[in-house]
Design a protein around this motif. Structure first.
Motif, PDB file in Angstrom:
ATOM      1  N   GLN A  27       5.905  -7.854  61.027  1.00  0.00           N
ATOM      2  CA  GLN A  27       6.482  -9.195  61.130  1.00  0.00           C
ATOM      3  C   GLN A  27       8.014  -9.171  61.056  1.00  0.00           C
ATOM      4  O   GLN A  27       8.675  -9.357  62.057  1.00  0.00           O
ATOM      5  N   ILE A  50       8.163  -7.620  55.663  1.00  0.00           N
ATOM      6  CA  ILE A  50       6.861  -8.293  55.594  1.00  0.00           C
ATOM      7  C   ILE A  50       6.011  -7.875  56.787  1.00  0.00           C
ATOM      8  O   ILE A  50       6.457  -7.930  57.934  1.00  0.00           O
ATOM      9  N   ARG A 101       1.637  -8.112  58.152  1.00  0.00           N
ATOM     10  CA  ARG A 101       0.359  -8.797  57.956  1.00  0.00           C
ATOM     11  C   ARG A 101      -0.784  -7.844  58.310  1.00  0.00           C
ATOM     12  O   ARG A 101      -0.671  -7.077  59.277  1.00  0.00           O
ATOM     13  N   THR A 148      -1.077  -9.389  53.011  1.00  0.00           N
ATOM     14  CA  THR A 148       0.340  -9.155  53.263  1.00  0.00           C
ATOM     15  C   THR A 148       0.754  -7.815  52.687  1.00  0.00           C
ATOM     16  O   THR A 148       0.241  -7.393  51.643  1.00  0.00           O
ATOM     17  N   ARG A 173       4.264  -5.602  51.691  1.00  0.00           N
ATOM     18  CA  ARG A 173       5.706  -5.673  51.458  1.00  0.00           C
ATOM     19  C   ARG A 173       6.228  -4.274  51.138  1.00  0.00           C
ATOM     20  O   ARG A 173       5.608  -3.530  50.385  1.00  0.00           O
TER      21      ARG A 173
END
Length: 399
Positions: free
Chosen positions: A300, A189, A191, A262, A264
């Protein structure tokens, strides 16, 4: 006794605890607390663990709790973790135990995870003399803001730990089923924060302005080409914009627009290339609309990467409890977890516990929905899995 006997006994004892565990879960659900505010939740957990005679340490990494159960013989330390925080969501389930804290809800099932781990602690406390080693129960705050794991690690929650295990309820999987796999099971993850600057003015005279909203709209669409045209379709990745903030009135073109999103990914190569890829697209698309864009990329947590040996131990504990038909090979989820940080420090494994309706029933609302509901039958099963795993890894397999 045979190994099968002690597993069956753990399941039976967990079922006997079900009413108590469900009542505790409903109490947590009624009084949820946001990340970094879990004071009452933590006190309730600590009280339960203290009554079991465990060595309880509070305020570990914020409002986290670490409780050690020492077995009858020396041996390694096995850790199990549950997260305890809720989300800023207004509950709309209509349940009789719905949240009484307006705008706060256990919409991700952390109340379920907490109750499961407390159940495992109670089961194992009954059989501590059969354990050759120590079981550490980790109740982690602030998972939803991806802060709790790092804070607990910094405060020593993993000191002396040899293996760690965790779970997440899965409403798209029927209660009674479990999904697991070796290797990557959840995504990394990151940001993104993007500011688009234009030139503000009157909404009736756009030719005298430089509109950052139009530029941002193009950026949002353009970012999807980072996945669809720059990354192999065999390498999963997601870019989603979650917030947009701009303007003060309907007839004013603002000077600035801020958005967050976000990212991924699973592949380290894909992840490493994302900052430059997103910055290039945002900046150059903005320039085409006479705007300026600046991107802040915040790494993150890494992917949740199950140790193959530990995943095997977990599978070995689960299979006799639910049978081959209910033990499923998990598909990697683009959801993420700061449990990944624990796995960077010690080997372990993470699994998905079915919490949804049975096949053929109406589809359940997903995680983070204001309508999220779980089948509470998953709670005693989760406790039995954790307890069986500990006895498998540390016990003499008789109870």
């Amino acid at each position: 006794m045979l190994q099968t006997d002690f597993r069956i006994q753990m399941k039976e004892e967990a079922n006997e605890l079900a009413e108590k565990l469900i009542a505790f879960r409903r109490d947590l659900h009624r009084f949820p607390e946001l990340s970094l505010q879990e004071t009452v939740t933590a006190s309730k957990i600590a009280a339960w663990l203290s009554e079991l005679g465990l060595d309880v340490t509070t305020r570990v990494g914020g409002y986290g709790i670490v409780a050690d159960l020492t077995g009858g013989l020396p041996g390694p330390t096995l850790a199990m973790r549950a997260d305890i925080d809720a989300l800023p969501i207004l509950e709309e389930t209509g349940l009789p135990f719905s949240s009484e804290n307006p705008g706060v809800m256990h919409a991700c099932g952390h109340d379920v995870h907490t109750s499961i781990l407390l159940g495992a602690a109670e089961l194992l406390a009954r059989h501590r003399e059969q354990l050759a080693g120590k079981v550490r129960f980790i109740f982690q705050p602030a998972e939803e803001v991806l802060a709790g794991a790092s804070m607990m690690i910094e405060d020593g929650a993993l000191d002396g730990v040899d293996e760690i295990y965790g779970l997440h309820n899965f409403p798209t999987l029927p209660a009674g089923k479990v999904a697991t796999k070796p290797g990557q099971i959840m995504a990394a993850i990151d940001r993104i924060e993007i500011r688009v600057e234009g030139q503000g003015g009157h909404g009736s005279m756009p030719d005298q302005c430089i509109d950052p909203i139009v530029a941002a709209s193009a950026i949002i669409m353009g970012l999807q080409t980072a996945v669809s045209r720059e990354i192999s379709p065999l390498e999963p990745a997601v870019i989603s914009i979650g917030t947009i903030q701009a303007g003060t009135a309907n007839n004013i073109i603002p000077q600035f627009l801020d958005m967050t999103g976000t990212v991924r990914s699973f592949s380290s190569k894909v992840r490493d290339g994302m900052p430059d890829r997103i910055s290039r697209l945002a900046e150059q698309i903005a320039a085409a609309y006479r705007c300026k864009a600046s991107v802040t990329y915040i790494s993150q947590v890494p992917s949740v990467d199950n140790d193959p040996a530990c995943e095997g131990y977990l599978r070995q504990a689960i299979q006799p409890l639910i049978g081959d038909d209910n033990l499923i090979e998990a598909l990697p989820s683009t959801g993420g977890e700061d449990f990944a940080l624990f796995l960077q420090k010690v080997p372990g494994s993470f699994f998905f516990l079915g919490s949804g309706p049975q096949e053929g029933a109406e589809k359940a609302a997903g995680l983070h929905s204001p309508h999220f509901i779980v089948d509470e039958a998953c709670i005693p099963l989760g406790s039995a899995i954790f307890a069986t795993l500990a006895l498998e890894r540390l016990g003499n397999k008789t109870v």
